[in-house]
Design an enzyme around this catalytic site. Structure first.
Site, PDB file in Angstrom:
ATOM      1  N   TRP A 102      16.371 -16.021 -13.953  1.00 33.18           N
ATOM      2  CA  TRP A 102      17.541 -15.731 -13.123  1.00 33.18           C
ATOM      3  C   TRP A 102      18.792 -16.423 -13.621  1.00 33.18           C
ATOM      4  CZ3 TRP A 102      17.605 -11.426 -10.797  1.00 33.18           C
ATOM      5  CH2 TRP A 102      16.403 -10.867 -10.385  1.00 33.18           C
ATOM      6  N   ASP A 172      22.784 -20.493  -6.867  1.00 34.00           N
ATOM      7  CA  ASP A 172      22.083 -19.271  -6.478  1.00 34.00           C
ATOM      8  C   ASP A 172      20.886 -19.748  -5.653  1.00 34.00           C
ATOM      9  OD1 ASP A 172      20.424 -17.111  -6.210  1.00 34.00           O
ATOM     10  OD2 ASP A 172      20.455 -16.527  -8.321  1.00 34.00           O
ATOM     11  N   LYS A 196      14.781 -12.153   1.156  1.00 33.20           N
ATOM     12  CA  LYS A 196      13.665 -13.088   0.963  1.00 33.20           C
ATOM     13  C   LYS A 196      13.527 -13.981   2.193  1.00 33.20           C
ATOM     14  CE  LYS A 196      15.099 -12.702  -3.786  1.00 33.20           C
ATOM     15  NZ  LYS A 196      13.983 -12.174  -4.549  1.00 33.20           N
TER      16      LYS A 196
END
Ligand SMILES: Cc1ncc(COP(=O)(O)O)c(C=O)c1O
Length: 359
Positions: A102, A172, A196
């Site tokens: 990511w 993030d 999530k």
């Protein structure tokens, strides 16, 4: 009620109570005669949903008035571009901490707008650890330092908020926001996609220090400019109304279930169960450095990779879904806030049974 446990990296499970409330309100939200899906985002009913959701998020995360909270769209991916577009100002370089898939994706997009400098990386050990903040080499002239607080793919988590001094810190937090108490004030900007730990796909939450506004590059489209969204209270365009409503329900559920401290304890309990099993197993392997192991996403492999397909079929036959990792990562168990302890226990018992049959 629950028929399967979903270990997907996202969208993840929603709490049963939230699903039940959505079911109850789907035709008629609080006697308004309307479904949330039909409401005007400018109407008083949705204004109530919006302000309650923002207030709940601010309260849980203790977000002060010096921060804007934005409810946008475009997922984590759009933030990979919005962050550099909005924070570079007159700077030409930004620092990134690379902990795997990511952070690499975030860097790839940032390179369109600036020179990306790697302040720290765990590439030397295949992203199996989190480079500790004391070891980050930060360029004092960087516009910001970006890190992924929990790398979904690598299964590596920063367990403390980095304290990096004057350069703005950007996180993030897509996979571990709301999973434990955090110190928002150490960050200049936090972003997280909702599917999530916050609710359903479609919503991206941005928590942004007000001082950062006004630095957007001149060619930044208005739709990608935080200032426009802040000036319009996240209603520069039609927001993802239903996803914001679901987030509000999830935030209430977290509060009623003991808040972030309790979420933190649950994650520790669930992940310890799985790691204790992995550490004793001769068949299943997790390679992440112990102190950096994620409490949320647990990647693992099999000593005999030829057994993988059989293992996945066995888990699915036992109502455990989406345990296959992405890319070449073997398996991965993702356990977000709504995963009950019983889900982690079932996972361990199914793995144990598989090991007995195949070790
Ligand atoms: C850490 C992290 N960042 C960003 C993203 C991308 O989010 P989206 O798919 O909403 O763009 C993901 C998705 O899984 C993620 O795990």
């Amino acid at each position: 009620m629950r028929k399967v446990y979903n270990f997907s990296p996202g969208p993840g499970m929603l709490p049963d109570e939230v699903l039940a409330q959505i079911h109850e309100e789907i035709f008629d939200w609080r006697h308004s005669g309307m479904s949330v899906m039909e409401m005007s985002h400018r109407g008083k009913e949705f204004a109530t949903i919006f302000s309650e959701t923002e207030a709940a998020l601010r309260s849980l995360l203790r977000i002060s008035d010096t921060y804007h909270v934005l409810f946008l769209q475009g997922g984590g991916h759009l933030q990979f571009s919005m962050v550099p577009l909005n924070l570079l100002g007159d700077k030409t370089t930004a620092d990134y901490v690379s902990t795997g898939y990511w952070s690499e994706r975030a860097m790839e997009d940032a390179r369109q707008y600036c020179a990306v400098r790697i302040a720290a990386t765990s590439e030397d050990k295949s992203y199996t650890y989190a480079p500790q903040p004391g070891e980050w080499s930060i360029n004092p002239d960087a516009a910001y330092v970006h890190y992924v607080s929990n790398d979904t793919a690598a299964g590596v988590e920063f367990h403390c908020t980095p304290d990096i001094g004057a350069v703005p810190l950007v996180a993030d937090m897509s996979t571990n926001i709301l999973s434990k108490p955090i110190n928002v004030s150490k960050h200049a900007l936090i972003y997280a996609c909702a599917q999530k730990n916050i609710g359903i796909a479609g919503l991206t939450v941005i928590i942004l220090c007000k001082d950062l506004l006004g630095k957007a590059l001149p060619f930044t489209p208005r739709m990608l400019n935080y200032k426009e969204h802040a000036a319009n209270s996240s209603m520069f365009n039609t927001p993802c109304t239903f996803a914001i409503y679901v987030a509000g329900l999830v935030l209430d559920w977290i509060e009623k279930n003991g808040g972030l401290a309790e979420m933190g304890k649950r994650h520790l309990r669930m992940s310890s169960l799985v790691y204790d099993f992995l550490d004793r197993s001769s068949l299943f392997i997790n390679q992440v450095r112990r102190c950096d192991r994620s409490r949320i996403n647990i990647p693992f492999t099999l000593a005999d990779p030829a057994l993988e397909d059989r293992f996945i079929k066995f888990t699915e036959d036992n109502s455990l879904k989406h345990l296959r990792g992405n890319l070449a990562l073997g398996m991965r168990a993702s356990m977000y806030n709504a995963m009950p302890l019983a889900g982690a226990e079932k996972l361990v018992s199914v793995m144990r049974e598989f090991e007995r049959a195949h070790a």
